[in-house]
Motif scaffolding. Structure first.
Motif, PDB file in Angstrom:
ATOM      1  N   SER A 103       0.810  -1.210  -0.028  1.00  0.00           N
ATOM      2  CA  SER A 103      -0.007   0.113  -0.138  1.00  0.00           C
ATOM      3  C   SER A 103       0.918   1.437   0.151  1.00  0.00           C
ATOM      4  O   SER A 103       0.571   2.371  -0.722  1.00  0.00           O
ATOM      5  N   ASN A 109      -5.033   1.966  -1.610  1.00  0.00           N
ATOM      6  CA  ASN A 109      -5.809   1.636  -0.529  1.00  0.00           C
ATOM      7  C   ASN A 109      -5.451  -0.104  -0.377  1.00  0.00           C
ATOM      8  O   ASN A 109      -5.346  -0.727  -1.402  1.00  0.00           O
ATOM      9  N   PRO A 363     -12.739   3.188  -1.456  1.00  0.00           N
ATOM     10  CA  PRO A 363     -11.306   3.684  -0.844  1.00  0.00           C
ATOM     11  C   PRO A 363     -11.398   5.220  -0.671  1.00  0.00           C
ATOM     12  O   PRO A 363     -12.215   6.055  -0.978  1.00  0.00           O
ATOM     13  N   SER A 364     -10.489   5.490   0.559  1.00  0.00           N
ATOM     14  CA  SER A 364     -10.561   6.701   0.954  1.00  0.00           C
ATOM     15  C   SER A 364      -9.875   7.866  -0.063  1.00  0.00           C
ATOM     16  O   SER A 364      -9.231   7.342  -0.769  1.00  0.00           O
ATOM     17  N   HIS A 367      -6.236   7.927  -1.410  1.00  0.00           N
ATOM     18  CA  HIS A 367      -5.846   7.083  -2.241  1.00  0.00           C
ATOM     19  C   HIS A 367      -6.683   7.142  -3.577  1.00  0.00           C
ATOM     20  O   HIS A 367      -6.576   6.142  -4.532  1.00  0.00           O
ATOM     21  N   SER A 371      -6.709   4.056  -6.896  1.00  0.00           N
ATOM     22  CA  SER A 371      -7.601   3.173  -6.657  1.00  0.00           C
ATOM     23  C   SER A 371      -8.802   3.470  -7.840  1.00  0.00           C
ATOM     24  O   SER A 371      -9.512   2.406  -8.148  1.00  0.00           O
TER      25      SER A 371
END
Length: 394
Positions: A103, A109, A363-364, A367, A371
């Motif tokens: 990661s 992520n 995903p946050s 990232h 992603s």
């Protein structure tokens, strides 16, 4: 070598007391099972395998395409040199520590990397089309051999009175139909034993491998010491459920879910009634008690029963899996999540279901740019009904 052969074919092991191999030599009037007859099964197994290839290519595949079954496999993972190197050279199932390292290295992520590895593993799995073709081949063979077995056995006295399996044993003549039935069954299971390494790999690979070995050993043992009458009962009894299992798989691949559910219920009922009911009450009763009373035990008799009891243990395990599938389906049906007879994701699904992961949050934002490179929209591939193979399922 000669000494080993003499030891292996010891009459005291294979035959009842006061019976010799010379007593079972073929004559102009009578034919008995001969061990060398079994050599025919090896080239015949190869022929069956070749027939299977032709059948799947020119019969099963057109049928599948006519039913709109797609040849596409699971969604392919996004090309990534770093993850591909880890997958091929290190591990296909990275642990948490390695995932964290990847990661940071890729700025991806962790959930996205997990999804990539899942898709990459599934990428090597066969398509629904390949699964349908395999099931159609097995369905066709099981239907043929079961029909042949029923037509053959209904004319025999030992189907209606199991004590006939042991009267005048081992001096029971071998008929042409009985010889054909035995050699064809042995050849098929030899082909299954070797094709298991190239077929769709399932979670119970070792159990099925042990099952095929036990089946081949049982067919061989019962043929060599002329327990073929009771052997025909065992084989025909096992074929009944396998026809329904492969039919259920085929309808599931074709997305005929209601018919699939019906066939699975029928399979479960036939499997458990035949393997946990008829087999011990009818077959094991005659092999254990009636043969003891009429013939008496001898060394290979004990080995024969050890293999039969091993089969019964496998029957019990697979029945547990079937009950577990049914209970899970019923519980989900009560919760309103799915049809209580829906069985498309059983415990032996050979494609990893990813529904749990796909329900996870996206995903946050940290990232997001990484992603979104084709992995963010990945979806897991639903498992398909593989059932509890039973021979092969004998």
């Amino acid at each position: 070598m000669a000494g080993i052969l003499v030891w292996f074919w010891n009459e005291r092991f294979w035959l009842p007391h006061n019976v010799t191999w010379a007593d079972l030599k073929n004559t102009d009037e009578l034919t008995f099972p001969q061990a060398e007859d079994l050599y025919l099964a090896c080239p015949l197994a190869f022929c069956i395998f070749m027939i299977r290839l032709v059948f799947e290519r020119f019969i099963a595949r057109p049928c599948a395409l006519g039913m709109k079954i797609q040849a596409n496999g699971p969604q392919r993972a996004q090309p990534n040199a770093i993850l591909e190197k880890v997958f091929t050279a290190i591990t296909k199932h990275p642990d948490e520590k390695r995932l964290e390292g990847l990661s940071k290295q890729l700025d991806w992520n962790v959930r996205t990397i997990q999804r990539w590895f899942r898709q990459r593993r599934n990428q090597e799995k066969p398509s629904t089309l390949a699964r349908f073709c395999e099931s159609m081949w097995r369905f066709t063979f099981y239907l043929y051999i079961f029909t042949y077995g029923v037509r053959f056995l209904k004319k025999t006295p030992w189907l209606w009175n199991t004590r006939e399996c042991w009267y005048n044993y081992p001096y029971q003549a071998l008929t042409v139909d009985l010889h054909y039935y035995y050699i064809l069954q042995l050849s098929f299971y030899l082909s299954l034993l070797f094709s298991q390494f190239t077929d769709i790999r399932r979670k119970d690979f070792l159990l099925m491998f042990m099952h095929h070995l036990a089946t081949i050993a049982l067919i061989t043992f019962s043929y060599v010491n002329n327990m073929v009458r009771v052997g025909t009962l065992v084989m025909c009894l096992h074929d009944a459920a396998d026809v329904l299992l492969e039919a259920a798989k085929m309808t599931n691949y074709a997305k005929c879910q209601r018919l699939c559910n019906l066939l699975f219920v029928m399979f479960a009922l036939v499997f458990m009634s035949s393997r946990l009911g008829v087999f011990p009450v009818w077959v094991l009763n005659t092999t254990l008690f009636e043969s003891w009373e009429i013939v008496g035990p001898f060394p290979s008799w004990w080995v024969f029963h050890l293999l039969l009891l091993l089969l019964q243990a496998l029957h019990t395990f697979w029945s547990y899996l079937i009950v577990r599938i049914a209970c899970r389906a019923i519980s989900r049906g009560k919760a309103g999540k799915w049809n209580p007879l829906h069985v498309s994701k059983d415990d032996r699904s050979d494609i990893e279901s990813s529904s749990d992961e796909d329900e996870a949050p996206p995903p946050s934002h940290k990232h997001h740019s990484s992603s979104s490179n084709g992995t963010n929209g990945a979806h897991g591939t639903n498992g398909y009904l593989t059932g509890t193979s039973c021979h092969d399922d004998h």
